[in-house]
Design a protein around this motif. Structure first.
Motif, PDB file in Angstrom:
ATOM      1  N   GLU A   1      -1.893 -10.467  12.219  1.00  0.00           N
ATOM      2  CA  GLU A   1      -1.310 -11.309  11.078  1.00  0.00           C
ATOM      3  C   GLU A   1       0.089 -10.952  11.157  1.00  0.00           C
ATOM      4  N   LEU A   2       0.384  -9.935  11.079  1.00  0.00           N
ATOM      5  CA  LEU A   2       2.028  -9.105  12.065  1.00  0.00           C
ATOM      6  C   LEU A   2       2.384 -10.002  12.580  1.00  0.00           C
ATOM      7  N   LEU A   3       1.651 -10.296  13.497  1.00  0.00           N
ATOM      8  CA  LEU A   3       2.473 -11.049  14.976  1.00  0.00           C
ATOM      9  C   LEU A   3       3.305 -12.323  15.005  1.00  0.00           C
ATOM     10  N   SER A   4       2.662 -12.531  13.970  1.00  0.00           N
ATOM     11  CA  SER A   4       2.662 -14.303  13.824  1.00  0.00           C
ATOM     12  C   SER A   4       3.925 -14.093  12.229  1.00  0.00           C
ATOM     13  N   ARG A   5       3.725 -13.197  11.314  1.00  0.00           N
ATOM     14  CA  ARG A   5       4.663 -13.461  10.381  1.00  0.00           C
ATOM     15  C   ARG A   5       6.938 -13.027  10.593  1.00  0.00           C
ATOM     16  N   PHE A   6       6.386 -12.402  12.271  1.00  0.00           N
ATOM     17  CA  PHE A   6       7.731 -11.687  12.510  1.00  0.00           C
ATOM     18  C   PHE A   6       7.736 -11.352  13.276  1.00  0.00           C
TER      19      PHE A   6
ATOM     20  N   LEU B   1       0.958  -1.132   0.119  1.00  0.00           N
ATOM     21  CA  LEU B   1      -0.008  -0.229   0.003  1.00  0.00           C
ATOM     22  C   LEU B   1       0.597   1.340  -0.178  1.00  0.00           C
ATOM     23  N   PRO B   2       0.688   2.430  -0.670  1.00  0.00           N
ATOM     24  CA  PRO B   2       1.190   3.652  -0.454  1.00  0.00           C
ATOM     25  C   PRO B   2       1.437   3.737   1.365  1.00  0.00           C
ATOM     26  N   ALA B   3       2.495   4.533   0.964  1.00  0.00           N
ATOM     27  CA  ALA B   3       2.705   5.482   2.111  1.00  0.00           C
ATOM     28  C   ALA B   3       2.379   5.951   3.031  1.00  0.00           C
ATOM     29  N   ASP B   4       1.310   6.408   2.699  1.00  0.00           N
ATOM     30  CA  ASP B   4       0.571   7.807   3.310  1.00  0.00           C
ATOM     31  C   ASP B   4      -0.345   6.576   3.570  1.00  0.00           C
ATOM     32  N   ASN B   5      -0.549   5.561   3.385  1.00  0.00           N
ATOM     33  CA  ASN B   5      -2.003   5.141   3.799  1.00  0.00           C
ATOM     34  C   ASN B   5      -1.929   5.045   5.162  1.00  0.00           C
ATOM     35  N   ARG B   6      -3.058   5.381   5.892  1.00  0.00           N
ATOM     36  CA  ARG B   6      -3.384   5.654   7.238  1.00  0.00           C
ATOM     37  C   ARG B   6      -4.466   4.799   7.669  1.00  0.00           C
ATOM     38  N   VAL B   7      -5.079   3.706   6.900  1.00  0.00           N
ATOM     39  CA  VAL B   7      -6.299   2.626   7.262  1.00  0.00           C
ATOM     40  C   VAL B   7      -5.878   1.350   7.375  1.00  0.00           C
ATOM     41  N   MET B   8      -6.305   0.491   8.741  1.00  0.00           N
ATOM     42  CA  MET B   8      -5.535  -0.922   7.846  1.00  0.00           C
ATOM     43  C   MET B   8      -6.750  -1.841   8.727  1.00  0.00           C
ATOM     44  N   ASP B   9      -6.500  -2.736   8.198  1.00  0.00           N
ATOM     45  CA  ASP B   9      -7.216  -4.271   7.783  1.00  0.00           C
ATOM     46  C   ASP B   9      -7.129  -4.915   9.986  1.00  0.00           C
ATOM     47  N   THR B  10      -7.958  -4.707  10.613  1.00  0.00           N
ATOM     48  CA  THR B  10      -7.767  -5.160  12.187  1.00  0.00           C
ATOM     49  C   THR B  10      -6.799  -6.554  11.648  1.00  0.00           C
ATOM     50  N   GLU B  11      -7.934  -7.545  11.373  1.00  0.00           N
ATOM     51  CA  GLU B  11      -7.390  -9.061  11.269  1.00  0.00           C
ATOM     52  C   GLU B  11      -5.873  -8.711  10.444  1.00  0.00           C
TER      53      GLU B  11
ATOM     54  N   ILE C   1      -0.738  -5.853  22.501  1.00  0.00           N
ATOM     55  CA  ILE C   1      -1.848  -5.561  23.590  1.00  0.00           C
ATOM     56  C   ILE C   1      -3.241  -4.770  22.312  1.00  0.00           C
ATOM     57  N   ALA C   2      -2.524  -4.855  21.362  1.00  0.00           N
ATOM     58  CA  ALA C   2      -3.419  -3.947  20.255  1.00  0.00           C
ATOM     59  C   ALA C   2      -4.361  -5.332  20.069  1.00  0.00           C
ATOM     60  N   ASP C   3      -3.681  -6.269  19.710  1.00  0.00           N
ATOM     61  CA  ASP C   3      -4.936  -7.277  19.047  1.00  0.00           C
ATOM     62  C   ASP C   3      -5.575  -8.102  20.736  1.00  0.00           C
ATOM     63  N   THR C   4      -5.412  -7.731  21.350  1.00  0.00           N
ATOM     64  CA  THR C   4      -5.590  -8.445  22.702  1.00  0.00           C
ATOM     65  C   THR C   4      -6.959  -7.204  22.815  1.00  0.00           C
TER      66      THR C   4
END
Length: 303
Positions: A233-238, A219-229, A269-272
């Protein structure tokens, strides 16, 4: 007039310069130092090394302002110094050695200033504001731009990782342990039955998460909207500890190198919170407690 605002946070000490006049204040400059004050709290007491770190950074900032002949300086501190058993003594020491007066914000004040700053930058007039700092997490429920409920929870990204993560990045087992800690220590019992499909995210965790999210999902660097699901996923990826592949490490370093050690604990914390409130979408706001403090405590008193 140029106004300096210094935010002594649990992970980072930040200074911003604003031009203030009759119109909307304009940010002229930002500086920051990663200090990690929360990691210097042992058995609830701010250690001497932490006090010395804060003095060193504030002295550096003050010398910079002096060279520019900027005399309007306002400073505040949040969870790490607020929650320390020796808070009063530690803050007094820092004030004496730097000559900078420091206001210790209560949790409610921090949440209020978060809200005031962030809602200048977010179109939705109802939702939940979340600020995950190094030592605490602030929640503000609002409807039609008015606060309905607010609280400060005594757990942040740096506090969560301290003593639980051995390497720079956590392992899957360490993520599991941090999840259990977050679920046990984030007291949301009085927030039962509240659903918030939209949240406004501010602060370091969401800033870093946004950069990594945009990089990972093209996504573009200035995108501010994120799908929480997808964000979760980034938790398991990294979360691979020392075994993270170089390509994945490069993603984190390019996105936000200063927060590489606190990003995943912050996302735990965010995911919780996402799961508790049924959050579907998070929007990042670059304005927060410093801007809210500026609007509420400085500009309003000059009018």
């Amino acid at each position: 007039m140029i106004q300096a605002v210094i935010d002594i946070g649990s992970n980072t000490v930040r200074m911003a310069l604003y031009e203030v006049g009759s119109g909307c204040p304009e940010q002229l400059l930002k500086r920051k130092q990663i200090v990690g004050l929360a990691s210097y709290v042992k058995d609830g007491v701010m250690q001497e090394e932490g006090i010395e770190k804060a003095v060193s950074v504030l002295t550096e900032f003050k010398d910079f302002l002096k060279r520019l002949s900027i005399k309007n300086i306002a400073a505040f501190t949040t969870a790490a110094l607020r929650n320390a058993k020796n808070s009063r003594e530690a803050v007094s020491r820092i004030e004496e050695e730097t000559g900078i007066s420091i206001r210790v914000l209560s949790g409610d004040e921090e949440a209020l200033f978060d809200f005031v700053g962030a809602t200048h930058d977010v179109p939705e007039d109802s939702g939940l504001l979340i600020d995950i700092g190094g030592g605490s997490t602030e929640l503000v429920l609002y409807e039609k731009k008015e606060i309905k409920r607010q609280t400060s929870l005594p757990l942040g990204s740096l506090a969560l990782r301290t003593g639980r993560v051995k390497a720079t990045l956590p392992t899957p087992d360490e993520i599991t342990a941090m999840r259990k800690t977050a679920e046990n220590e984030l007291d949301l019992s009085t927030w039962s039955g509240i659903e918030a499909p939209f949240i406004c995210g501010i602060g370091g965790t969401f800033k870093g998460a946004r950069a990594v999210y945009n990089s990972c999902f093209g996504l573009p660097a200035d995108n501010r909207v994120m799908d929480t699901e997808k964000l979760s996923e980034l938790l398991s990826r990294f979360a691979l500890g020392d075994n993270i592949p170089e390509g994945e490490l490069l993603v984190l370093l390019r996105a936000d190198p200063d927060r590489i050690h606190t990003l995943l604990p912050g996302l735990v914390i965010a995911d919780t919170l996402f799961r508790h409130f049924g959050v579907k979408q998070a929007v990042y706001s670059d304005s927060g407690v410093r801007e809210g403090f500026l609007y509420s405590e400085i500009l309003s008193k000059k009018q």
